[in-house]
Motif scaffolding. Structure first.
Motif, PDB file in Angstrom:
ATOM      1  N   UNK A  37      -6.780  -5.881  -6.259  1.00 54.97           N
ATOM      2  CA  UNK A  37      -5.878  -5.152  -7.163  1.00 54.97           C
ATOM      3  C   UNK A  37      -6.647  -4.163  -8.035  1.00 54.97           C
ATOM      4  N   UNK A  38      -5.885  -3.263  -8.665  1.00 53.11           N
ATOM      5  CA  UNK A  38      -6.480  -2.381  -9.654  1.00 53.11           C
ATOM      6  C   UNK A  38      -5.972  -2.788 -11.022  1.00 53.11           C
ATOM      7  N   UNK A  39      -6.922  -3.179 -11.878  1.00 50.36           N
ATOM      8  CA  UNK A  39      -6.552  -3.504 -13.248  1.00 50.36           C
ATOM      9  C   UNK A  39      -6.917  -2.294 -14.107  1.00 50.36           C
ATOM     10  N   UNK A  40      -5.945  -1.728 -14.783  1.00 55.24           N
ATOM     11  CA  UNK A  40      -6.229  -0.599 -15.663  1.00 55.24           C
ATOM     12  C   UNK A  40      -6.523  -1.098 -17.063  1.00 55.24           C
ATOM     13  N   UNK A 218      -2.954   7.582 -20.048  1.00 53.75           N
ATOM     14  CA  UNK A 218      -1.864   6.699 -19.657  1.00 53.75           C
ATOM     15  C   UNK A 218      -1.262   7.122 -18.319  1.00 53.75           C
ATOM     16  N   UNK A 219      -1.330   8.411 -18.013  1.00 48.85           N
ATOM     17  CA  UNK A 219      -0.828   8.905 -16.734  1.00 48.85           C
ATOM     18  C   UNK A 219      -1.642   8.355 -15.569  1.00 48.85           C
ATOM     19  N   UNK A 220      -2.944   8.362 -15.711  1.00 51.66           N
ATOM     20  CA  UNK A 220      -3.823   7.828 -14.663  1.00 51.66           C
ATOM     21  C   UNK A 220      -3.524   6.350 -14.445  1.00 51.66           C
ATOM     22  N   UNK A 221      -3.276   5.645 -15.538  1.00 48.58           N
ATOM     23  CA  UNK A 221      -2.919   4.228 -15.454  1.00 48.58           C
ATOM     24  C   UNK A 221      -1.612   4.047 -14.671  1.00 48.58           C
ATOM     25  N   UNK A 263       4.842  14.892 -21.864  1.00 43.10           N
ATOM     26  CA  UNK A 263       5.068  14.518 -20.470  1.00 43.10           C
ATOM     27  C   UNK A 263       5.691  15.621 -19.645  1.00 43.10           C
ATOM     28  N   UNK A 264       5.321  15.646 -18.363  1.00 42.41           N
ATOM     29  CA  UNK A 264       5.894  16.637 -17.460  1.00 42.41           C
ATOM     30  C   UNK A 264       7.234  16.208 -16.902  1.00 42.41           C
ATOM     31  N   UNK A 265       7.472  14.885 -16.865  1.00 44.20           N
ATOM     32  CA  UNK A 265       8.647  14.410 -16.126  1.00 44.20           C
ATOM     33  C   UNK A 265       9.934  14.395 -16.936  1.00 44.20           C
ATOM     34  N   UNK A 266       9.840  14.534 -18.263  1.00 46.66           N
ATOM     35  CA  UNK A 266      11.072  14.529 -19.061  1.00 46.66           C
ATOM     36  C   UNK A 266      11.004  15.610 -20.140  1.00 46.66           C
ATOM     37  N   UNK A 267      12.172  15.952 -20.697  1.00 45.07           N
ATOM     38  CA  UNK A 267      12.195  16.862 -21.841  1.00 45.07           C
ATOM     39  C   UNK A 267      12.000  16.032 -23.100  1.00 45.07           C
ATOM     40  N   UNK A 268      11.181  16.521 -24.013  1.00 46.03           N
ATOM     41  CA  UNK A 268      10.947  15.778 -25.251  1.00 46.03           C
ATOM     42  C   UNK A 268      11.301  16.640 -26.454  1.00 46.03           C
ATOM     43  N   UNK A 269      12.064  16.042 -27.344  1.00 42.82           N
ATOM     44  CA  UNK A 269      12.436  16.745 -28.569  1.00 42.82           C
ATOM     45  C   UNK A 269      11.235  16.862 -29.494  1.00 42.82           C
ATOM     46  N   UNK A 270      10.733  15.719 -29.871  1.00 45.67           N
ATOM     47  CA  UNK A 270       9.592  15.684 -30.755  1.00 45.67           C
ATOM     48  C   UNK A 270       8.754  14.466 -30.421  1.00 45.67           C
ATOM     49  N   UNK A 271       7.436  14.649 -30.407  1.00 46.50           N
ATOM     50  CA  UNK A 271       6.564  13.532 -30.087  1.00 46.50           C
ATOM     51  C   UNK A 271       6.555  12.543 -31.232  1.00 46.50           C
TER      52      UNK A 271
ATOM     53  N   UNK B 309       0.358  23.105  -7.217  1.00 47.50           N
ATOM     54  CA  UNK B 309      -0.674  22.094  -6.986  1.00 47.50           C
ATOM     55  C   UNK B 309      -1.152  21.503  -8.308  1.00 47.50           C
ATOM     56  N   UNK B 310      -1.282  22.362  -9.304  1.00 50.27           N
ATOM     57  CA  UNK B 310      -1.726  21.917 -10.621  1.00 50.27           C
ATOM     58  C   UNK B 310      -0.720  20.916 -11.195  1.00 50.27           C
ATOM     59  N   UNK B 311       0.568  21.239 -11.079  1.00 52.59           N
ATOM     60  CA  UNK B 311       1.609  20.343 -11.585  1.00 52.59           C
ATOM     61  C   UNK B 311       1.567  19.015 -10.874  1.00 52.59           C
ATOM     62  N   UNK B 312       1.380  19.063  -9.586  1.00 48.87           N
ATOM     63  CA  UNK B 312       1.393  17.810  -8.828  1.00 48.87           C
ATOM     64  C   UNK B 312       0.157  16.971  -9.138  1.00 48.87           C
ATOM     65  N   UNK B 313      -0.906  17.612  -9.607  1.00 51.21           N
ATOM     66  CA  UNK B 313      -2.138  16.871  -9.883  1.00 51.21           C
ATOM     67  C   UNK B 313      -2.108  16.154 -11.227  1.00 51.21           C
ATOM     68  N   UNK B 314      -1.190  16.555 -12.122  1.00 52.79           N
ATOM     69  CA  UNK B 314      -1.144  15.916 -13.435  1.00 52.79           C
ATOM     70  C   UNK B 314      -0.584  14.504 -13.299  1.00 52.79           C
ATOM     71  N   UNK B 315      -1.325  13.504 -13.741  1.00 54.88           N
ATOM     72  CA  UNK B 315      -0.793  12.139 -13.660  1.00 54.88           C
ATOM     73  C   UNK B 315       0.374  11.979 -14.643  1.00 54.88           C
ATOM     74  N   UNK B 316       1.475  11.442 -14.152  1.00 57.06           N
ATOM     75  CA  UNK B 316       2.668  11.292 -14.984  1.00 57.06           C
ATOM     76  C   UNK B 316       2.727   9.861 -15.524  1.00 57.06           C
ATOM     77  N   UNK B 317       2.855   9.712 -16.833  1.00 57.63           N
ATOM     78  CA  UNK B 317       2.857   8.359 -17.410  1.00 57.63           C
ATOM     79  C   UNK B 317       4.185   7.651 -17.203  1.00 57.63           C
ATOM     80  N   UNK B 318       4.565   7.465 -15.962  1.00 54.00           N
ATOM     81  CA  UNK B 318       5.806   6.795 -15.638  1.00 54.00           C
ATOM     82  C   UNK B 318       5.681   6.242 -14.228  1.00 54.00           C
ATOM     83  N   UNK B 319       5.445   4.938 -14.106  1.00 52.07           N
ATOM     84  CA  UNK B 319       5.195   4.384 -12.772  1.00 52.07           C
ATOM     85  C   UNK B 319       6.407   4.449 -11.861  1.00 52.07           C
TER      86      UNK B 319
END
Ligand SMILES: Nc1ncnc2c1ncn2[C@@H]1O[C@H](COP(=O)(O)OP(=O)(O)OP(=O)(O)O)[C@@H](O)[C@H]1O
Ligand SMILES: Nc1ncnc2c1ncn2[C@@H]1O[C@H](COP(=O)(O)OP(=O)(O)OP(=O)(O)O)[C@@H](O)[C@H]1O
Ligand code: SF4
Ligand code: SF4
Ligand SMILES: [Mg+2]
Ligand SMILES: [Mg+2]
Lengths: 338, 380
Positions: A37-40, A218-221, A263-271, B309-319
């Motif tokens: 396994x990978x433990x982060x 946290x993204x890499x994790x 984050x790239x995956x969602x829209x954020x109002x304020x961190x 490619x740059x966008x796809x390389x960014x790790x997203x903190x959401x499993x």
């Protein structure tokens, strides 16, 4: 989990003795790593991630000490009880390590090939010629182009990404059971980071080794770990399966951390802002180490160190009030779906 | 929304660094750090400048602020050409002659727009020598004004503040030198500026090492703010900070922007931070702009293969997030010998024959969306 852990770290305490006082860099850390396994391990600067991994390998600076009562059980053996000679056999053989800056680990006056061969010859009964062939194969395996030529080059002749590949080749040449990777991609560009992480995933599939992946990202994790240990102030704050950790966060620090990253995956109002600053390890507050920054902190938190509660099978939180995080998360989810 | 005003306009900016070798330190090659880059920054907006290490982001910022002299190109601020401000007078005159007078004598005046039109009118009114006299007069005042209005916040909060001087002096010396504040006002103004960035005013008598990384970055921001700047270039201003401190500084910068109508050129290698901060995003690769679009456009529909490619390389903190992995092959080539044609072609997954032969120009493929690619949108 029914498998037997490959590595068990129990009540690990590593202190450093300095002119200014005792730095309790790691102060009672528990976790285990299962085969394959990978433990982060994630946490901010100074939280004790590197000291934890250096303690496992017993590679501490002279002013550091692993305290009596700490247990590091690898493959059934308590590494704390091994002699330095026995420990040397484990390092690079059963447990290998790669670092953020490969230039530190690679010797600048030897060629890449010589260094990989040295590692192979030290731990395996093969001839020099065979070792060279194995080194070239290993370089090819980690995606270094023209490995027959690169094997005779010096570390400084390689780009940052290539150097990290060479270090992985060296680490994996003895087929370790456990690879400790301490910020292996932090110094690299993101497109090169993506290459290296992909490579590590492939090699893990092929060799079946366990990985401890240390990072502040946290993204890499999220993308690479199976289970996660969140560290703060030399302690484990939360441990869980990766999906569980993100979906069912149960520690105020983890919760704050996850909400304060863009984050790239969602829209954020304020961190979200975790107020204040990371406490100085010479002057941790009494009680919970997060109490100077925690919005749920009360009198009890300022007096007692909370235990690591097992909330669910395999999910632990070091917080008296983990239920409050559950409520906060519910509220947030309700807000998002509304 | 009302028509926005262009604050900074950069035309065909080039910055080459010489590589010297041998006993006589002869120039043997050039690092083409920034190679023909054009863009605009509107007042009150944040332009994010993103790309990998060595692509020329810092060089753009430093050249824009004239901490490096450009090799060529034009930098217009507030509808004045500032390119020649830091040149010796004879060079400045030569620059004006080549850029304006020659053009005015050759080309049809009705085709002039923007600064060209403004300077053409000036030339008509004053004649050639009057034109030079006017533009080359009071250069010292113009320089000082330029230094005031264009500020920078650097990455490294440890080395960017002089360790031997007190915060009060660090924050106030620029503004006093440029006469933005009077000596008698220093204490009040420094106190106010520090408090605005969340640092206790009484701490102005401390030294930089007494502050954490995030606090030093706040001090750097306070120092810029006190100059009353029009533009702040933030070069990796949050890159060295821990996650929890980074979000504090990011939010602070956004709050200050709203309050003072600041304009930012926000340089970062981190696309997630760029997305959160920016109104518009410029993506660079190996000295060139490959894409320039509004944030929404860029993240909803990136058109350049490198941006994808740059966008796809960014790790997203959401499993639970499923994304397409595009793994680029190879390393970034050297800007000393950039690849022919499109500089991205050796790594581009959708490159065709033409890509190694012809350099794609930055074209507006949709309103406000610029891409330099022969096949925009082809990498899905
Ligand atoms: N030789 C030493 N002497 C004194 N203190 C030390 C020593 N080595 C580490 N420390 C301290 O131990 C604490 C934990 O350090 P560690 O390197 O494990 O942090 P980390 O989590 O790896 O941080 P980073 O993300 O910055 O790598 C820090 O406060 C550090 O200053
Ligand atoms: N003063 C200089 N002399 C020579 N070469 C330089 C100088 N400054 C930058 N360069 C080179 O110019 C290129 C662009 O560098 P620049 O610092 O602008 O990149 P960057 O995008 O800011 O990178 P990073 O993300 O690493 O900060 C690089 O190849 C760099 O080595
Ligand atoms: S124990 Fe108290 S201070 Fe610590 S994290 Fe929980 S609520 Fe916060
Ligand atoms: S021009 Fe060609 S090589 Fe360059 S990005 Fe576009 S498709 Fe790829
Ligand atoms: Mg570390
Ligand atoms: Mg830079």
């Amino acid at each position: 989990m029914d498998k037997k852990p490959l590595l068990q770290v129990r009540n690990l305490k590593t202190y450093f003795y300095t002119e200014d006082g005792i730095v309790k860099a790691v102060d009672g850390v528990d976790f285990e790593v299962y085969p394959g396994e990978t433990l982060g391990i994630v946490g901010e600067s100074g939280s004790g991630k590197s000291v934890t991994s250096l303690s496992i390998l017993r590679l501490l600076d002279p002013n550091g000490e692993i305290l009596e009562g700490s247990e590091i059980i690898f493959d059934g053996k308590n590494l704390m009880e091994l002699s330095e000679d026995e420990m040397r056999k484990i390092r690079g053989n059963d447990i290998a390590m790669i670092f953020q800056e490969p230039m530190v680990a690679l010797n600048p006056v030897f060629t890449v090939g010589e260094q990989i061969m040295e590692a192979i010859l030290l731990h395996q009964d093969v001839s020099k010629n065979e070792a060279r062939k194995m080194a070239i194969d290993m370089l090819r395996k980690v995606g270094i182009p023209e490995p027959e030529k690169r094997v005779d080059e010096y570390p400084h002749e390689l780009s940052g990404g290539m150097r990290q590949r060479a270090m992985i080749a060296m680490a994996l040449s003895c087929r370790p059971k456990l690879l400790i990777a301490d910020e292996p991609t932090t110094a690299l560009d993101v497109t090169i980071q993506a290459q290296i992480l992909e490579l590590m995933r492939e090699l893990q599939k092929e060799y079946g080794m366990a990985i401890i992946l240390i990072t502040h990202d946290v993204g890499v994790i999220a993308e690479n770990a199976d289970r996660v240990v969140v560290m703060y102030g030399g302690m484990v704050m939360e441990t869980a399966d990766v999906k569980e950790l993100f979906r069912e966060t149960r520690h105020p620090y983890t919760w704050g951390l996850l909400n304060s990253i863009p984050r790239l995956d969602i829209e954020q109002e304020r961190l979200y802002n975790i107020p204040g600053i990371v406490p100085d390890p010479l002057h941790f507050p009494p009680g919970c180490r997060f109490n100077t920054r925690c919005e749920f902190a009360d009198e009890r938190c300022r007096k007692e160190i909370p235990p690591l509660y097992e909330i669910k099978n395999g999910h632990f939180s070091r917080c008296f009030y983990y239920k409050k995080v559950e409520e906060a998360q519910k509220l947030k989810k309700a807000g998002e779906s509304a | 929304m009302s028509e926005k005003r262009v604050l900074v306009k950069v035309d065909n900016l080039v910055k080459y660094f010489p590589i010297r070798a041998g006993v006589f330190k002869r120039i043997v090659a050039w690092v083409r750090a920034v190679d023909d880059v054009s863009f605009e920054i509107y007042e009150g907006e944040t332009v994010g400048l993103v790309g990998e290490s060595g692509c020329g982001k810092t060089t753009v910022g430093m050249t824009l602020l004239r901490l490096y002299e450009p090799t060529s190109g034009r930098i217009i601020v507030d509808n004045e050409d500032t390119t020649f401000y830091f040149m010796p007078k004879f060079k400045a005159k030569k620059y004006l002659q080549k850029t304006y007078i020659e053009k005015f004598k050759k080309e049809d005046p009705s085709s002039f727009t923007g600064i060209d039109k403004k300077y053409y009118d000036l030339y008509k009114e004053l004649g050639e020598s009057g034109f030079y006299n006017k533009l080359l007069s009071e250069l010292n005042e113009k320089k000082s004004e330029f230094r005031k209005t264009m500020q920078i916040v650097f990455q490294d909060p440890y080395s960017s503040l002089n360790p031997r001087i007190r915060i009060k002096t660090i924050v106030s010396e620029g503004p006093v030198l440029h006469k933005v504040i009077k000596k008698s006002e220093v204490i009040d103004k420094v106190k106010a500026a520090l408090e605005e960035v969340g640092i206790h005013g009484d701490h102005m008598y401390r030294f930089p090492h007494q502050f954490s990384g995030g606090q030093r970055q706040r001090i750097g921001i306070a120092r810029s703010l006190l100059m009353n700047p029009k533009l702040i270039v933030a070069d990796e201003a949050v890159a060295a900070l821990d996650v929890s401190i980074r979000s504090q500084v990011i939010n602070l910068m956004l709050d200050l922007q709203k309050k003072h109508n600041l304009t930012y050129l926000f340089i970062s290698h981190d696309l997630s931070v760029i997305k959160y901060m920016s109104d518009r995003v410029i993506v660079m690769y190996l000295g060139k702009i490959v894409e320039n679009a509004s944030k929404k456009e860029l993240f909803d529909e990136p058109l350049h293969p490198y941006t994808r490619a740059l966008m796809s390389a960014i790790p997203v903190p959401n499993p639970d997030y499923k994304k397409k992995r595009i793994i680029l092959k190879g390393d970034v080539p050297s800007p000393v010998n950039p690849p022919s044609g499109c500089r991205f072609h050796p790594r581009c997954p959708v490159a065709k024959e033409i890509c190694s032969k012809e350099e794609p120009q930055l074209r507006e493929v949709k309103p406000g969306h610029f891409v330099a690619c022969h096949f925009p949108g082809s990498l899905k």
